[in-house]
Design a protein around this motif. Sequence first.
Motif, PDB file in Angstrom:
ATOM      1  N   MET A   1       0.816  -1.177   0.000  1.00  0.00           N
ATOM      2  CA  MET A   1       0.000   0.000   0.000  1.00  0.00           C
ATOM      3  C   MET A   1       0.864   1.246   0.000  1.00  0.00           C
ATOM      4  SD  MET A   1      -3.293   0.501   2.058  1.00  0.00           S
ATOM      5  CE  MET A   1      -4.217   1.941   2.102  1.00  0.00           C
ATOM      6  N   SER A   2       1.987   1.211   0.650  1.00  0.00           N
ATOM      7  CA  SER A   2       2.870   2.365   0.654  1.00  0.00           C
ATOM      8  C   SER A   2       3.475   2.603  -0.724  1.00  0.00           C
ATOM      9  CB  SER A   2       3.969   2.198   1.703  1.00  0.00           C
ATOM     10  OG  SER A   2       4.783   1.096   1.342  1.00  0.00           O
ATOM     11  N   ALA A   3       3.575   1.597  -1.556  1.00  0.00           N
ATOM     12  CA  ALA A   3       4.114   1.750  -2.902  1.00  0.00           C
ATOM     13  C   ALA A   3       3.172   2.583  -3.765  1.00  0.00           C
ATOM     14  CB  ALA A   3       4.360   0.385  -3.542  1.00  0.00           C
ATOM     15  N   THR A   4       1.864   2.418  -3.589  1.00  0.00           N
ATOM     16  CA  THR A   4       0.914   3.191  -4.401  1.00  0.00           C
ATOM     17  C   THR A   4       0.939   4.660  -4.021  1.00  0.00           C
ATOM     18  OG1 THR A   4      -0.840   2.669  -2.828  1.00  0.00           O
ATOM     19  CG2 THR A   4      -0.649   1.251  -4.762  1.00  0.00           C
ATOM     20  N   ILE A   5       1.203   4.943  -2.738  1.00  0.00           N
ATOM     21  CA  ILE A   5       1.269   6.334  -2.308  1.00  0.00           C
ATOM     22  C   ILE A   5       2.472   7.020  -2.936  1.00  0.00           C
ATOM     23  CG2 ILE A   5       1.595   7.860  -0.327  1.00  0.00           C
ATOM     24  CD1 ILE A   5       0.056   5.792   1.335  1.00  0.00           C
ATOM     25  N   THR A   6       3.608   6.341  -2.975  1.00  0.00           N
ATOM     26  CA  THR A   6       4.797   6.959  -3.555  1.00  0.00           C
ATOM     27  C   THR A   6       4.671   7.091  -5.068  1.00  0.00           C
ATOM     28  OG1 THR A   6       5.880   4.798  -3.673  1.00  0.00           O
ATOM     29  CG2 THR A   6       6.347   6.190  -1.735  1.00  0.00           C
ATOM     30  N   GLU A   7       3.941   6.198  -5.722  1.00  0.00           N
ATOM     31  CA  GLU A   7       3.779   6.280  -7.167  1.00  0.00           C
ATOM     32  C   GLU A   7       2.904   7.472  -7.571  1.00  0.00           C
ATOM     33  OE1 GLU A   7       3.809   2.042  -9.206  1.00  0.00           O
ATOM     34  OE2 GLU A   7       2.506   2.111  -7.445  1.00  0.00           O
ATOM     35  N   SER A   8       1.855   7.752  -6.805  1.00  0.00           N
ATOM     36  CA  SER A   8       0.952   8.840  -7.164  1.00  0.00           C
ATOM     37  C   SER A   8       1.550  10.213  -6.840  1.00  0.00           C
ATOM     38  CB  SER A   8      -0.389   8.682  -6.444  1.00  0.00           C
ATOM     39  OG  SER A   8      -0.182   8.783  -5.045  1.00  0.00           O
ATOM     40  N   ALA A   9       2.481  10.263  -5.914  1.00  0.00           N
ATOM     41  CA  ALA A   9       3.104  11.537  -5.570  1.00  0.00           C
ATOM     42  C   ALA A   9       4.039  11.963  -6.698  1.00  0.00           C
ATOM     43  CB  ALA A   9       3.887  11.409  -4.267  1.00  0.00           C
ATOM     44  N   PRO A  10       4.042  13.272  -7.060  1.00  0.00           N
ATOM     45  CA  PRO A  10       4.931  13.721  -8.136  1.00  0.00           C
ATOM     46  C   PRO A  10       6.397  13.616  -7.711  1.00  0.00           C
ATOM     47  CG  PRO A  10       3.868  15.588  -7.086  1.00  0.00           C
ATOM     48  CD  PRO A  10       3.260  14.343  -6.501  1.00  0.00           C
ATOM     49  N   ALA A  11       7.229  13.248  -8.671  1.00  0.00           N
ATOM     50  CA  ALA A  11       8.655  13.103  -8.386  1.00  0.00           C
ATOM     51  C   ALA A  11       9.258  14.488  -8.162  1.00  0.00           C
ATOM     52  CB  ALA A  11       9.355  12.414  -9.547  1.00  0.00           C
ATOM     53  N   PRO A  12      10.104  14.663  -7.153  1.00  0.00           N
ATOM     54  CA  PRO A  12      10.718  15.970  -6.932  1.00  0.00           C
ATOM     55  C   PRO A  12      11.647  16.330  -8.100  1.00  0.00           C
ATOM     56  CG  PRO A  12      11.712  14.324  -5.507  1.00  0.00           C
ATOM     57  CD  PRO A  12      10.546  13.666  -6.196  1.00  0.00           C
ATOM     58  N   ALA A  13      11.776  17.605  -8.377  1.00  0.00           N
ATOM     59  CA  ALA A  13      12.618  18.064  -9.489  1.00  0.00           C
ATOM     60  C   ALA A  13      14.073  17.713  -9.200  1.00  0.00           C
ATOM     61  CB  ALA A  13      12.473  19.561  -9.669  1.00  0.00           C
ATOM     62  N   VAL A  14      14.704  17.071 -10.180  1.00  0.00           N
ATOM     63  CA  VAL A  14      16.091  16.662 -10.022  1.00  0.00           C
ATOM     64  C   VAL A  14      16.974  17.878 -10.287  1.00  0.00           C
ATOM     65  CG1 VAL A  14      17.875  15.096 -10.883  1.00  0.00           C
ATOM     66  CG2 VAL A  14      15.490  14.357 -10.830  1.00  0.00           C
ATOM     67  N   PRO A  15      17.876  18.219  -9.367  1.00  0.00           N
ATOM     68  CA  PRO A  15      18.762  19.357  -9.633  1.00  0.00           C
ATOM     69  C   PRO A  15      19.649  19.069 -10.843  1.00  0.00           C
ATOM     70  CG  PRO A  15      19.427  18.210  -7.629  1.00  0.00           C
ATOM     71  CD  PRO A  15      18.135  17.588  -8.084  1.00  0.00           C
ATOM     72  N   GLN A  16      19.798  20.061 -11.702  1.00  0.00           N
ATOM     73  CA  GLN A  16      20.500  19.848 -12.965  1.00  0.00           C
ATOM     74  C   GLN A  16      22.012  19.938 -12.828  1.00  0.00           C
ATOM     75  OE1 GLN A  16      19.176  18.974 -15.967  1.00  0.00           O
ATOM     76  NE2 GLN A  16      17.281  18.680 -14.822  1.00  0.00           N
ATOM     77  N   GLY A  17      22.513  20.765 -11.955  1.00  0.00           N
ATOM     78  CA  GLY A  17      23.957  20.910 -11.846  1.00  0.00           C
ATOM     79  C   GLY A  17      24.489  21.822 -12.931  1.00  0.00           C
ATOM     80  N   MET A  18      25.803  21.836 -13.112  1.00  0.00           N
ATOM     81  CA  MET A  18      26.437  22.724 -14.088  1.00  0.00           C
ATOM     82  C   MET A  18      26.309  22.139 -15.485  1.00  0.00           C
ATOM     83  SD  MET A  18      27.753  25.332 -12.519  1.00  0.00           S
ATOM     84  CE  MET A  18      29.140  25.975 -13.407  1.00  0.00           C
ATOM     85  N   ARG A  19      26.086  23.013 -16.459  1.00  0.00           N
ATOM     86  CA  ARG A  19      26.037  22.575 -17.856  1.00  0.00           C
ATOM     87  C   ARG A  19      27.463  22.359 -18.355  1.00  0.00           C
ATOM     88  NH1 ARG A  19      21.005  24.140 -20.592  1.00  0.00           N
ATOM     89  NH2 ARG A  19      22.164  24.168 -22.539  1.00  0.00           N
ATOM     90  N   VAL A  20      27.591  21.406 -19.233  1.00  0.00           N
ATOM     91  CA  VAL A  20      28.913  21.075 -19.759  1.00  0.00           C
ATOM     92  C   VAL A  20      29.458  22.245 -20.586  1.00  0.00           C
ATOM     93  CG1 VAL A  20      30.187  19.478 -21.245  1.00  0.00           C
ATOM     94  CG2 VAL A  20      28.379  18.625 -19.772  1.00  0.00           C
ATOM     95  N   SER A  21      28.581  22.899 -21.353  1.00  0.00           N
ATOM     96  CA  SER A  21      29.034  23.981 -22.223  1.00  0.00           C
ATOM     97  C   SER A  21      29.392  25.239 -21.430  1.00  0.00           C
ATOM     98  CB  SER A  21      27.945  24.316 -23.241  1.00  0.00           C
ATOM     99  OG  SER A  21      26.824  24.829 -22.565  1.00  0.00           O
ATOM    100  N   GLY A  22      28.935  25.312 -20.184  1.00  0.00           N
ATOM    101  CA  GLY A  22      29.203  26.493 -19.383  1.00  0.00           C
ATOM    102  C   GLY A  22      28.212  27.615 -19.616  1.00  0.00           C
ATOM    103  N   LYS A  23      27.139  27.357 -20.356  1.00  0.00           N
ATOM    104  CA  LYS A  23      26.136  28.384 -20.644  1.00  0.00           C
ATOM    105  C   LYS A  23      24.963  28.224 -19.671  1.00  0.00           C
ATOM    106  CE  LYS A  23      27.454  28.573 -25.469  1.00  0.00           C
ATOM    107  NZ  LYS A  23      27.044  28.345 -26.843  1.00  0.00           N
TER     108      LYS A  23
END
Length: 116
Positions: A1-23
């Motif tokens: 039952m706890s698996a269904t709760i985590t599936e319906s919750a939106p995934a938190p935004a993954v931090p992108q970090g630095m771009r390779v191109s530096g832009k």
Amino acid sequence: MSATITESAPAPAVPQGMRVSGKQWKAPKKAFRPAGGLTAYEQRAKERVAHAAMKAKEQELKDEKEADRQRRVTITKERKAAKEEKERYEKMAEKMHKKRVERLKRKEKRNKLLNS
């Protein structure tokens, strides 16, 4: 039952970090999905509504500006007319008695009120 709760919750935004191109100032690109957005007609309709709203706002600002200009023009005309009238009465006062000038002023004022 706890698996269904985590599936319906939106995934938190993954931090992108630095771009390779530096832009870092550039927005991250998304996958190309031709059918994902609005159809061409819906997009045009939305743009028309936005354009009409913008034109209405521009017209409102123009009208406001023109009304302000007209107000300044009328104030200037009234001042000029008052100044000319004052000069006219001063010229009359040089030639005739002060009390007679005052009587003429009152008479002209009455006529002005009757005519307007």
